[in-house]
Design a protein around this motif. Structure first.
Motif, PDB file in Angstrom:
ATOM      1  N   ARG A 304      41.930 -27.103   9.801  1.00  0.00           N
ATOM      2  CA  ARG A 304      42.881 -28.085   9.267  1.00  0.00           C
ATOM      3  C   ARG A 304      42.098 -29.321   8.856  1.00  0.00           C
ATOM      4  NH1 ARG A 304      47.889 -27.284  13.525  1.00  0.00           N
ATOM      5  NH2 ARG A 304      48.924 -25.629  12.381  1.00  0.00           N
ATOM      6  N   THR A 305      42.330 -29.773   7.638  1.00  0.00           N
ATOM      7  CA  THR A 305      41.607 -30.937   7.132  1.00  0.00           C
ATOM      8  C   THR A 305      42.573 -32.079   6.875  1.00  0.00           C
ATOM      9  OG1 THR A 305      41.807 -30.160   4.831  1.00  0.00           O
ATOM     10  CG2 THR A 305      39.828 -29.518   6.059  1.00  0.00           C
ATOM     11  N   TYR A 306      42.102 -33.284   7.136  1.00  0.00           N
ATOM     12  CA  TYR A 306      42.880 -34.498   6.940  1.00  0.00           C
ATOM     13  C   TYR A 306      42.062 -35.462   6.086  1.00  0.00           C
ATOM     14  CZ  TYR A 306      44.918 -32.223  10.996  1.00  0.00           C
ATOM     15  OH  TYR A 306      45.441 -31.288  11.848  1.00  0.00           O
ATOM     16  N   SER A 307      42.607 -36.632   5.801  1.00  0.00           N
ATOM     17  CA  SER A 307      41.948 -37.551   4.877  1.00  0.00           C
ATOM     18  C   SER A 307      40.597 -38.023   5.390  1.00  0.00           C
ATOM     19  CB  SER A 307      42.847 -38.765   4.611  1.00  0.00           C
ATOM     20  OG  SER A 307      43.090 -39.475   5.821  1.00  0.00           O
ATOM     21  N   ASP A 308      40.453 -38.174   6.697  1.00  0.00           N
ATOM     22  CA  ASP A 308      39.215 -38.710   7.241  1.00  0.00           C
ATOM     23  C   ASP A 308      38.670 -37.914   8.413  1.00  0.00           C
ATOM     24  OD1 ASP A 308      41.211 -39.328   8.979  1.00  0.00           O
ATOM     25  OD2 ASP A 308      40.803 -41.470   9.096  1.00  0.00           O
ATOM     26  N   ALA A 309      39.140 -36.699   8.606  1.00  0.00           N
ATOM     27  CA  ALA A 309      38.673 -35.860   9.711  1.00  0.00           C
ATOM     28  C   ALA A 309      39.151 -34.439   9.480  1.00  0.00           C
ATOM     29  CB  ALA A 309      39.187 -36.389  11.051  1.00  0.00           C
ATOM     30  N   GLY A 310      38.721 -33.550  10.356  1.00  0.00           N
ATOM     31  CA  GLY A 310      39.168 -32.173  10.314  1.00  0.00           C
ATOM     32  C   GLY A 310      38.890 -31.510  11.647  1.00  0.00           C
ATOM     33  N   VAL A 311      39.508 -30.341  11.868  1.00  0.00           N
ATOM     34  CA  VAL A 311      39.277 -29.576  13.089  1.00  0.00           C
ATOM     35  C   VAL A 311      39.217 -28.092  12.749  1.00  0.00           C
ATOM     36  CG1 VAL A 311      40.273 -31.203  14.743  1.00  0.00           C
ATOM     37  CG2 VAL A 311      41.756 -29.562  13.604  1.00  0.00           C
ATOM     38  N   TRP A 312      38.341 -27.388  13.443  1.00  0.00           N
ATOM     39  CA  TRP A 312      38.284 -25.917  13.370  1.00  0.00           C
ATOM     40  C   TRP A 312      38.808 -25.397  14.692  1.00  0.00           C
ATOM     41  CZ3 TRP A 312      36.532 -21.705  15.939  1.00  0.00           C
ATOM     42  CH2 TRP A 312      36.460 -20.504  15.224  1.00  0.00           C
ATOM     43  N   CYS A 313      39.719 -24.413  14.648  1.00  0.00           N
ATOM     44  CA  CYS A 313      40.396 -23.959  15.863  1.00  0.00           C
ATOM     45  C   CYS A 313      40.441 -22.440  15.938  1.00  0.00           C
ATOM     46  CB  CYS A 313      41.850 -24.461  15.906  1.00  0.00           C
ATOM     47  SG  CYS A 313      42.066 -26.218  15.682  1.00  0.00           S
ATOM     48  N   LEU A 314      40.487 -21.938  17.174  1.00  0.00           N
ATOM     49  CA  LEU A 314      40.819 -20.542  17.432  1.00  0.00           C
ATOM     50  C   LEU A 314      41.808 -20.507  18.579  1.00  0.00           C
ATOM     51  CD1 LEU A 314      38.773 -17.352  17.340  1.00  0.00           C
ATOM     52  CD2 LEU A 314      39.995 -17.857  19.464  1.00  0.00           C
ATOM     53  N   LEU A 315      42.953 -19.866  18.350  1.00  0.00           N
ATOM     54  CA  LEU A 315      44.005 -19.711  19.348  1.00  0.00           C
ATOM     55  C   LEU A 315      44.027 -18.253  19.786  1.00  0.00           C
ATOM     56  CD1 LEU A 315      46.601 -20.910  20.798  1.00  0.00           C
ATOM     57  CD2 LEU A 315      47.870 -20.031  18.829  1.00  0.00           C
ATOM     58  N   ALA A 316      44.077 -18.000  21.078  1.00  0.00           N
ATOM     59  CA  ALA A 316      44.081 -16.623  21.576  1.00  0.00           C
ATOM     60  C   ALA A 316      44.962 -16.510  22.804  1.00  0.00           C
ATOM     61  CB  ALA A 316      42.658 -16.167  21.910  1.00  0.00           C
ATOM     62  N   ALA A 317      45.526 -15.327  22.981  1.00  0.00           N
ATOM     63  CA  ALA A 317      46.324 -15.009  24.167  1.00  0.00           C
ATOM     64  C   ALA A 317      45.513 -14.080  25.050  1.00  0.00           C
ATOM     65  CB  ALA A 317      47.632 -14.339  23.764  1.00  0.00           C
ATOM     66  N   ALA A 318      45.511 -14.329  26.348  1.00  0.00           N
ATOM     67  CA  ALA A 318      44.720 -13.508  27.263  1.00  0.00           C
ATOM     68  C   ALA A 318      45.308 -13.570  28.658  1.00  0.00           C
ATOM     69  CB  ALA A 318      43.274 -13.995  27.298  1.00  0.00           C
ATOM     70  N   ASP A 319      44.942 -12.589  29.464  1.00  0.00           N
ATOM     71  CA  ASP A 319      45.204 -12.704  30.897  1.00  0.00           C
ATOM     72  C   ASP A 319      44.237 -13.743  31.455  1.00  0.00           C
ATOM     73  OD1 ASP A 319      47.219 -10.794  31.074  1.00  0.00           O
ATOM     74  OD2 ASP A 319      45.751  -9.162  31.146  1.00  0.00           O
ATOM     75  N   GLY A 320      44.712 -14.522  32.423  1.00  0.00           N
ATOM     76  CA  GLY A 320      43.885 -15.593  32.941  1.00  0.00           C
ATOM     77  C   GLY A 320      42.532 -15.131  33.432  1.00  0.00           C
ATOM     78  N   ALA A 321      42.496 -13.955  34.038  1.00  0.00           N
ATOM     79  CA  ALA A 321      41.231 -13.441  34.571  1.00  0.00           C
ATOM     80  C   ALA A 321      40.223 -13.175  33.463  1.00  0.00           C
ATOM     81  CB  ALA A 321      41.488 -12.164  35.368  1.00  0.00           C
ATOM     82  N   ASP A 322      40.704 -12.992  32.220  1.00  0.00           N
ATOM     83  CA  ASP A 322      39.812 -12.700  31.099  1.00  0.00           C
ATOM     84  C   ASP A 322      39.464 -13.950  30.302  1.00  0.00           C
ATOM     85  OD1 ASP A 322      39.804  -9.957  31.621  1.00  0.00           O
ATOM     86  OD2 ASP A 322      41.647  -9.647  30.460  1.00  0.00           O
ATOM     87  N   GLY A 323      40.001 -15.114  30.699  1.00  0.00           N
ATOM     88  CA  GLY A 323      39.787 -16.317  29.914  1.00  0.00           C
ATOM     89  C   GLY A 323      38.325 -16.691  29.773  1.00  0.00           C
ATOM     90  N   GLY A 324      37.574 -16.613  30.869  1.00  0.00           N
ATOM     91  CA  GLY A 324      36.165 -16.959  30.802  1.00  0.00           C
ATOM     92  C   GLY A 324      35.405 -16.041  29.860  1.00  0.00           C
ATOM     93  N   ALA A 325      35.707 -14.733  29.914  1.00  0.00           N
ATOM     94  CA  ALA A 325      35.044 -13.776  29.022  1.00  0.00           C
ATOM     95  C   ALA A 325      35.390 -14.052  27.570  1.00  0.00           C
ATOM     96  CB  ALA A 325      35.442 -12.350  29.406  1.00  0.00           C
ATOM     97  N   LEU A 326      36.646 -14.457  27.341  1.00  0.00           N
ATOM     98  CA  LEU A 326      37.064 -14.773  25.977  1.00  0.00           C
ATOM     99  C   LEU A 326      36.264 -15.953  25.435  1.00  0.00           C
ATOM    100  CD1 LEU A 326      40.791 -14.975  24.861  1.00  0.00           C
ATOM    101  CD2 LEU A 326      39.048 -16.441  23.899  1.00  0.00           C
ATOM    102  N   ALA A 327      36.149 -17.022  26.224  1.00  0.00           N
ATOM    103  CA  ALA A 327      35.402 -18.197  25.790  1.00  0.00           C
ATOM    104  C   ALA A 327      33.934 -17.862  25.564  1.00  0.00           C
ATOM    105  CB  ALA A 327      35.544 -19.321  26.814  1.00  0.00           C
ATOM    106  N   ARG A 328      33.356 -17.041  26.429  1.00  0.00           N
ATOM    107  CA  ARG A 328      31.946 -16.666  26.264  1.00  0.00           C
ATOM    108  C   ARG A 328      31.743 -15.818  25.014  1.00  0.00           C
ATOM    109  NH1 ARG A 328      32.529 -16.075  31.862  1.00  0.00           N
ATOM    110  NH2 ARG A 328      32.813 -13.819  31.686  1.00  0.00           N
ATOM    111  N   THR A 329      32.711 -14.930  24.739  1.00  0.00           N
ATOM    112  CA  THR A 329      32.609 -14.101  23.539  1.00  0.00           C
ATOM    113  C   THR A 329      32.644 -14.957  22.285  1.00  0.00           C
ATOM    114  OG1 THR A 329      33.662 -12.226  24.645  1.00  0.00           O
ATOM    115  CG2 THR A 329      33.710 -12.234  22.243  1.00  0.00           C
TER     116      THR A 329
END
Length: 430
Positions: A304-329
């Motif tokens: 998403r881009t704005y006039s003076d900034a922007g952000v790159w994002c990734l949204l994901a759904a996971a089981d909590g136990a897999d959250g760390g593996a998701l972030a590492r991947t």
């Protein structure tokens, strides 16, 4: 998609407001959008949610003693709504071609001359509060305030936005009305029409008073002051404590602003890693995140881009136990891209996906009008999907590697617990 020439012509209403006219082959329906260069980042102190509330009121209050804008458009067989973004408030509608001049006139009347009242204000505040309590439709909306606050510290975009105004009672009407009048005098506006409607017919259905109040060529946000770059984020905080229940993860980093040519590489990085509406087998992360033993049930990436900034994002759904593996991947894939860049066929697929998305937006009259009007107010430039596609085709693997390195270096993670994370989903495009 080889035509490099914009199909949008810029005219001006009496008084000076830009009129953005895009002709199409569809003679049956027309897309309309009236945009203000004012968004949630501009909510005055103590008036959280004021711009969003103004949009709700403009759609719902009586118009010139009769039905509201929303009711009038629906009676024509059309659809309409108001969308509040961080930097724009846009009314949009899709109506039969013959009714487009009347609908455009109503939109301008509604935005410049709304019949604001305490009764209407109380009603919309109650409805907004109920909708807010029910939770956001898009899971990213629930995570975005904390995420942006961390990614863009000290920046207005990092301020938590609210759809439920922080103003209450009859004391709210006066400050809201004052904000509205100030907006009409100082904030850029633009009306976009996508379809085959004669310009003269559009002008004839707009009241002189409305055109006078909307008149004047006012500077866009990006030209009012030098572009300011947000302060770099603090060193990446440690990953959150992962819950034992299903959760949503929003990970990302700062990205270039809307007029920065580097933004195209970040956009393709989103397509490479899983762009909406759903990440498929062409995504580099598909097999790692969504196979039988992978850590994510669903995911999407975007910029998403704005006039003076922007952000790159990734949204994901996971089981909590897999959250760390998701972030590492995710970090691993970003690091690999930063070192080697994408393979030629993967980059070509991302370019084609981006081009197809542009084609879909350009072919949808209402979406095209909304993008055209809002971008004009934010950047002062006419949106040209053909030129944008050509820029994307010139992005190199080295450009994407540089973008991936920047995201990897600034990556932050926000998490929200939600039982609905187990559900299959098809989120809307951001």
């Amino acid at each position: 998609m080889t035509d490099q020439t914009s199909t949008t012509r810029v005219a001006h209403l009496d008084g000076g407001m830009p009129l953005l006219l895009t002709r199409t082959a569809d003679r049956r329906t027309v897309g309309l959008a009236l945009s203000l260069g004012l968004g949630s980042r501009d909510d005055p102190a103590g008036l959280d949610g004021a711009v969003h509330l103004l949009g709700r009121l403009v759609m719902s209050v009586p118009l010139q003693g009769g039905p509201s804008l929303g009711e009038r458009v629906q009676r024509l067989g059309g659809t309409s709504n108001a969308v509040t973004g961080p930097e724009s408030l846009t009314l949009h509608a899709r109506v039969p071609g013959d009714d487009a001049p009347a609908a455009a006139g109503w939109m301008l009347d509604a935005l410049t001359q709304p019949a604001l009242s305490n009764e209407a204000l109380d009603r919309e505040r109650r409805l907004g509060a109920r909708e807010s309590a029910a939770g956001p439709v898009d899971r990213a909306d629930a995570l975005q305030p904390a995420f942006l606050h961390t990614v863009l510290p000290g920046h207005p975009l990092g301020r938590a936005a609210s759809a439920a105004p922080g103003i209450a009672g009859r004391d709210a009407l006066e400050p809201l009305s004052q904000m509205h009048q100030r907006v009409l005098a100082t904030v850029p506006m633009a009306l976009a029409c996508v379809g085959n409607v004669p310009e003269a017919e559009l002008r004839n259905r707009m009241s002189p008073l409305a055109m006078a109040r909307a008149g004047g060529v006012r500077p866009c946000r990006s030209s009012q002051a030098p572009v300011s770059r947000p302060a770099p984020p603090d060193p990446a905080p440690p990953d959150p404590v992962w819950p034992d229940v299903p959760c949503w993860l929003l990970a990302g980093a700062p990205a270039p602003a809307a007029t920065d040519p580097r933004r195209d590489a970040f956009a393709l990085l989103g397509h490479l890693l899983g762009h909406p509406p759903s990440a498929g087998p062409a995504s580099l992360t598909y097999r790692r995140l969504r196979n039988g033993s992978g850590p994510a049930h669903a995911f999407r990436a975007w910029t998403r881009t704005y006039s003076d900034a922007g952000v790159w994002c990734l949204l994901a759904a996971a089981d909590g136990a897999d959250g760390g593996a998701l972030a590492r991947t995710l970090r691993g894939e970003l690091t690999r891209l930063a070192r080697r860049g994408p393979a030629r066929n993967d980059l070509a697929a991302a370019v084609r996906q981006a081009r197809t998305q542009l084609l879909r937006t350009a072919a949808d009259a209402m979406k095209c009008a909304t993008v055209t009007a809002s971008r004009y107010c934010v950047t002062g430039a006419v949106w040209n999907p053909y030129a944008e596609a050509a820029r994307l085709a010139r992005v190199t693997a080295a450009d994407v590697a540089t973008a991936a390195a920047a995201v990897a270096d600034g990556l932050v993670v926000a998490v929200r617990t939600d039982e609905g994370a187990r559900d299959a989903w098809a989120p809307p495009e951001p």
